[in-house]
Design a protein around this motif. Structure first.
Motif, PDB file in Angstrom:
ATOM      1  N   THR A  30      26.773  44.293  37.899  1.00 51.71           N
ATOM      2  CA  THR A  30      27.394  43.286  37.914  1.00 51.71           C
ATOM      3  C   THR A  30      26.587  41.812  38.087  1.00 51.71           C
ATOM      4  OG1 THR A  30      29.028  44.661  39.083  1.00 51.71           O
ATOM      5  CG2 THR A  30      29.518  42.380  39.117  1.00 51.71           C
ATOM      6  N   VAL A  31      25.747  42.048  38.994  1.00 53.85           N
ATOM      7  CA  VAL A  31      24.878  41.013  39.374  1.00 53.85           C
ATOM      8  C   VAL A  31      24.007  40.499  38.185  1.00 53.85           C
ATOM      9  CG1 VAL A  31      22.603  39.994  40.631  1.00 53.85           C
ATOM     10  CG2 VAL A  31      24.699  41.189  41.639  1.00 53.85           C
ATOM     11  N   LEU A  32      23.399  41.502  37.282  1.00 49.02           N
ATOM     12  CA  LEU A  32      22.839  41.152  36.375  1.00 49.02           C
ATOM     13  C   LEU A  32      23.589  40.387  35.115  1.00 49.02           C
ATOM     14  CD1 LEU A  32      20.229  44.371  36.028  1.00 49.02           C
ATOM     15  CD2 LEU A  32      19.826  41.932  36.568  1.00 49.02           C
ATOM     16  N   ASN A  33      24.913  40.927  35.068  1.00 45.70           N
ATOM     17  CA  ASN A  33      25.787  40.533  33.941  1.00 45.70           C
ATOM     18  C   ASN A  33      26.162  39.172  34.434  1.00 45.70           C
ATOM     19  OD1 ASN A  33      27.245  41.030  31.644  1.00 45.70           O
ATOM     20  ND2 ASN A  33      28.150  42.867  32.582  1.00 45.70           N
ATOM     21  N   ASP A  34      26.445  38.823  35.797  1.00 45.99           N
ATOM     22  CA  ASP A  34      26.598  37.344  36.171  1.00 45.99           C
ATOM     23  C   ASP A  34      25.516  36.542  35.919  1.00 45.99           C
ATOM     24  OD1 ASP A  34      29.095  38.027  37.070  1.00 45.99           O
ATOM     25  OD2 ASP A  34      28.820  37.964  39.135  1.00 45.99           O
ATOM     26  N   CYS A  35      24.284  36.791  35.967  1.00 48.72           N
ATOM     27  CA  CYS A  35      22.848  36.081  35.801  1.00 48.72           C
ATOM     28  C   CYS A  35      22.951  35.828  34.585  1.00 48.72           C
ATOM     29  CB  CYS A  35      21.814  36.837  36.066  1.00 48.72           C
ATOM     30  SG  CYS A  35      21.528  37.016  37.965  1.00 48.72           S
ATOM     31  N   LYS A  36      23.255  36.594  33.455  1.00 48.42           N
ATOM     32  CA  LYS A  36      23.399  36.550  32.051  1.00 48.42           C
ATOM     33  C   LYS A  36      24.176  35.358  31.745  1.00 48.42           C
ATOM     34  CE  LYS A  36      23.497  39.678  28.755  1.00 48.42           C
ATOM     35  NZ  LYS A  36      23.646  40.519  27.859  1.00 48.42           N
ATOM     36  N   LYS A  37      25.540  35.675  32.321  1.00 48.24           N
ATOM     37  CA  LYS A  37      26.723  34.289  32.039  1.00 48.24           C
ATOM     38  C   LYS A  37      26.418  33.083  32.440  1.00 48.24           C
ATOM     39  CE  LYS A  37      30.098  38.087  31.825  1.00 48.24           C
ATOM     40  NZ  LYS A  37      31.422  38.783  32.352  1.00 48.24           N
ATOM     41  N   LYS A  38      25.826  33.057  33.675  1.00 51.18           N
ATOM     42  CA  LYS A  38      25.738  31.876  34.669  1.00 51.18           C
ATOM     43  C   LYS A  38      24.536  31.028  34.632  1.00 51.18           C
ATOM     44  CE  LYS A  38      29.520  33.566  37.620  1.00 51.18           C
ATOM     45  NZ  LYS A  38      30.028  34.056  39.275  1.00 51.18           N
ATOM     46  N   LEU A  39      23.485  31.658  34.548  1.00 50.59           N
ATOM     47  CA  LEU A  39      22.118  31.250  34.351  1.00 50.59           C
ATOM     48  C   LEU A  39      21.451  30.722  32.976  1.00 50.59           C
ATOM     49  CD1 LEU A  39      20.236  33.330  37.101  1.00 50.59           C
ATOM     50  CD2 LEU A  39      21.446  31.058  37.557  1.00 50.59           C
ATOM     51  N   THR A  40      20.670  29.777  33.227  1.00 51.32           N
ATOM     52  CA  THR A  40      19.882  29.561  32.020  1.00 51.32           C
ATOM     53  C   THR A  40      18.492  29.437  32.329  1.00 51.32           C
ATOM     54  OG1 THR A  40      20.108  27.089  32.402  1.00 51.32           O
ATOM     55  CG2 THR A  40      21.831  27.889  31.054  1.00 51.32           C
ATOM     56  N   ILE A  41      17.667  29.352  31.239  1.00 53.22           N
ATOM     57  CA  ILE A  41      16.040  29.089  31.629  1.00 53.22           C
ATOM     58  C   ILE A  41      15.700  27.946  32.496  1.00 53.22           C
ATOM     59  CG2 ILE A  41      13.930  28.802  30.318  1.00 53.22           C
ATOM     60  CD1 ILE A  41      14.929  31.556  29.950  1.00 53.22           C
ATOM     61  N   GLU A  42      16.514  27.019  32.497  1.00 54.75           N
ATOM     62  CA  GLU A  42      16.051  25.850  32.928  1.00 54.75           C
ATOM     63  C   GLU A  42      16.587  25.923  34.552  1.00 54.75           C
ATOM     64  OE1 GLU A  42      16.560  24.949  28.889  1.00 54.75           O
ATOM     65  OE2 GLU A  42      18.066  25.702  30.148  1.00 54.75           O
ATOM     66  N   LYS A  43      17.468  26.718  34.779  1.00 59.00           N
ATOM     67  CA  LYS A  43      17.917  27.023  36.242  1.00 59.00           C
ATOM     68  C   LYS A  43      17.184  28.046  36.881  1.00 59.00           C
ATOM     69  CE  LYS A  43      22.854  25.845  35.505  1.00 59.00           C
ATOM     70  NZ  LYS A  43      24.049  26.287  35.497  1.00 59.00           N
ATOM     71  N   ILE A  44      16.272  28.871  36.312  1.00 59.52           N
ATOM     72  CA  ILE A  44      15.505  29.882  36.885  1.00 59.52           C
ATOM     73  C   ILE A  44      14.541  29.358  37.868  1.00 59.52           C
ATOM     74  CG2 ILE A  44      13.792  31.685  36.498  1.00 59.52           C
ATOM     75  CD1 ILE A  44      16.368  32.501  35.574  1.00 59.52           C
ATOM     76  N   PRO A  45      13.633  28.388  37.594  1.00 60.06           N
ATOM     77  CA  PRO A  45      12.764  27.944  38.686  1.00 60.06           C
ATOM     78  C   PRO A  45      13.504  27.411  39.850  1.00 60.06           C
ATOM     79  CG  PRO A  45      12.202  26.735  36.491  1.00 60.06           C
ATOM     80  CD  PRO A  45      13.801  27.666  36.477  1.00 60.06           C
ATOM     81  N   LEU A  46      14.522  26.870  39.868  1.00 63.04           N
ATOM     82  CA  LEU A  46      15.311  26.511  41.112  1.00 63.04           C
ATOM     83  C   LEU A  46      15.661  27.765  41.770  1.00 63.04           C
ATOM     84  CD1 LEU A  46      16.508  24.543  42.910  1.00 63.04           C
ATOM     85  CD2 LEU A  46      18.333  24.251  41.498  1.00 63.04           C
ATOM     86  N   VAL A  47      16.408  28.749  40.950  1.00 62.83           N
ATOM     87  CA  VAL A  47      16.598  30.079  41.630  1.00 62.83           C
ATOM     88  C   VAL A  47      15.417  30.602  42.246  1.00 62.83           C
ATOM     89  CG1 VAL A  47      17.900  32.181  41.388  1.00 62.83           C
ATOM     90  CG2 VAL A  47      18.849  30.151  40.165  1.00 62.83           C
ATOM     91  N   TYR A  48      14.536  30.835  41.618  1.00 65.95           N
ATOM     92  CA  TYR A  48      13.397  31.580  42.060  1.00 65.95           C
ATOM     93  C   TYR A  48      12.742  30.965  43.337  1.00 65.95           C
ATOM     94  CZ  TYR A  48       8.652  33.829  42.018  1.00 65.95           C
ATOM     95  OH  TYR A  48       7.609  34.442  42.113  1.00 65.95           O
ATOM     96  N   LYS A  49      12.648  29.737  43.377  1.00 69.14           N
ATOM     97  CA  LYS A  49      12.118  28.764  44.665  1.00 69.14           C
ATOM     98  C   LYS A  49      13.348  29.122  45.912  1.00 69.14           C
ATOM     99  CE  LYS A  49      10.916  24.368  46.093  1.00 69.14           C
ATOM    100  NZ  LYS A  49      10.920  22.816  45.890  1.00 69.14           N
ATOM    101  N   THR A  50      14.456  29.036  45.575  1.00 71.71           N
ATOM    102  CA  THR A  50      15.452  29.363  46.557  1.00 71.71           C
ATOM    103  C   THR A  50      15.600  30.466  47.194  1.00 71.71           C
ATOM    104  OG1 THR A  50      17.034  27.746  45.372  1.00 71.71           O
ATOM    105  CG2 THR A  50      18.111  29.245  47.269  1.00 71.71           C
ATOM    106  N   VAL A  51      15.459  31.612  46.413  1.00 74.38           N
ATOM    107  CA  VAL A  51      15.576  33.263  46.862  1.00 74.38           C
ATOM    108  C   VAL A  51      13.964  33.554  47.282  1.00 74.38           C
ATOM    109  CG1 VAL A  51      17.402  33.685  45.820  1.00 74.38           C
ATOM    110  CG2 VAL A  51      15.255  34.212  44.806  1.00 74.38           C
ATOM    111  N   TYR A  52      12.957  32.830  46.938  1.00 68.33           N
ATOM    112  CA  TYR A  52      11.649  33.344  47.179  1.00 68.33           C
ATOM    113  C   TYR A  52      11.239  33.567  48.698  1.00 68.33           C
ATOM    114  CZ  TYR A  52       6.613  34.139  46.565  1.00 68.33           C
ATOM    115  OH  TYR A  52       5.535  34.652  46.508  1.00 68.33           O
ATOM    116  N   LYS A  53      12.168  32.709  49.555  1.00 69.06           N
ATOM    117  CA  LYS A  53      11.507  32.951  51.096  1.00 69.06           C
ATOM    118  C   LYS A  53      12.156  34.156  51.442  1.00 69.06           C
ATOM    119  CE  LYS A  53      15.510  30.037  52.165  1.00 69.06           C
ATOM    120  NZ  LYS A  53      16.014  29.190  51.066  1.00 69.06           N
ATOM    121  N   HIS A  54      13.019  34.802  50.856  1.00 69.64           N
ATOM    122  CA  HIS A  54      13.561  36.067  51.428  1.00 69.64           C
ATOM    123  C   HIS A  54      12.989  37.213  50.458  1.00 69.64           C
ATOM    124  CE1 HIS A  54      16.277  33.860  53.712  1.00 69.64           C
ATOM    125  NE2 HIS A  54      17.060  33.338  52.809  1.00 69.64           N
ATOM    126  N   MET A  55      12.122  37.063  49.861  1.00 69.79           N
ATOM    127  CA  MET A  55      11.310  37.940  48.868  1.00 69.79           C
ATOM    128  C   MET A  55      10.090  38.298  49.079  1.00 69.79           C
ATOM    129  SD  MET A  55      13.063  37.851  45.199  1.00 69.79           S
ATOM    130  CE  MET A  55      11.827  36.488  44.752  1.00 69.79           C
TER     131      MET A  55
END
Length: 275
Positions: free
Chosen positions: A192-217
């Protein structure tokens, strides 16, 4: 000088060709480690799931490894989830993640190039970034842990789970299937999360998402590889994901329950995936 430049160009071309060949034709294996860090002194690998992605036929397989899986590690009998605890005290999350990855490689007899380790806070952050995850709950889910301050309470229905409620959904193991019911829910949730990522995320948004969650990864997947994988993954039909659980059986040793791997069945399951 011209000869040196020519040699450099040839080397780069060969490197690119080899990289493309292996990227396109070989499976990409990623180990997902969900860590229970509610106690700062103990960190168990609560979720262990291998994602096998075949770019050639755009196919994804999930293989969940029960946390009670019996292994022999450094001459000691233990549950695979305990390897994380054992190594965290010696070298933190990176060392613990690498050691669990090596043990899963041994268990499945295959190479695993990448790993992603996160904790409950990382899952919460991802879910809240997506604006929640829509999940259908089939049966009543109720659990109360007074000492731990955890209350899980869901009635059958469709929910848009926020980060905190997602953690409660993923941690629940109070039904008849116990840990295997929880594994099924984890796989369903990830799809379900992967499906939502397909629908809601674009290539341009990936760096921001990566930076946001990286501190917990803790991961060895760089941002450029994440972008590459996302482009491939956008083409996949997620309803065709193959979902599996490590073959084995419940056993009891010295009054402790383990999941004993069935290596013959594992070998049969993995034949087409060791490419």
């Amino acid at each position: 000088m011209f000869k040196i430049i020519k040699l450099i160009i040839i080397f780069v071309v060969i490197f690119v060709v080899i990289y493309i060949y292996f990227t396109i034709n070989n499976n990409i294996n990623i180990l997902i480690l969900g860590i229970d860090s509610s106690d700062k002194y103990t960190h168990h690998a609560d979720t262990i799931m291998l994602i096998i992605f075949n770019p050639k036929n755009s196919k994804i397989s999930f293989i969940s490894i029960p946390r009670d899986t019996l292994v022999e590690y450094k001459g000691k009998r233990m549950k695979i989830s305990e390897i994380y605890v054992y190594n965290f005290s010696k070298g933190g999350h990176k060392n613990a993640s690498l050691q669990v990855t090596k043990e899963v490689e041994r268990l499945l007899n295959m190479n695993i190039a990448y790993y992603i380790q996160t904790d409950y806070n990382g899952v919460k952050e991802i879910v809240d970034l997506l604006g929640g995850v829509r999940i259908k709950i089939e049966n009543r889910m109720y659990y109360k842990d007074r000492r731990g301050g955890l209350i899980i309470d869901f009635k059958p229905g469709v929910y848009n789970l926020n980060g905190q409620k997602s953690i409660e959904y993923l941690r629940y193991r109070g039904d008849k299937k116990s840990d295997f019911g929880r594994i099924e829910r984890q796989q369903k949730f990830l799809i379900t999360v992967l499906n939502d990522c397909k629908k809601k995320l674009t290539i341009e948004k990936i760096p921001l998402v990566y930076k946001t969650v990286y501190k917990h990864m803790n991961t060895n997947i760089s941002l450029d590889k994440v972008i590459f994988l996302f482009e491939k993954f956008k083409k996949i039909e997620l309803d065709k994901i193959e979902r599996m659980i490590l073959p084995g059986q419940n056993i009891k040793i010295d009054n402790i329950y383990f999941w004993k791997p069935n290596y013959d069945k594992i070998d049969e399951m993995m034949k087409e995936k060791r490419k």
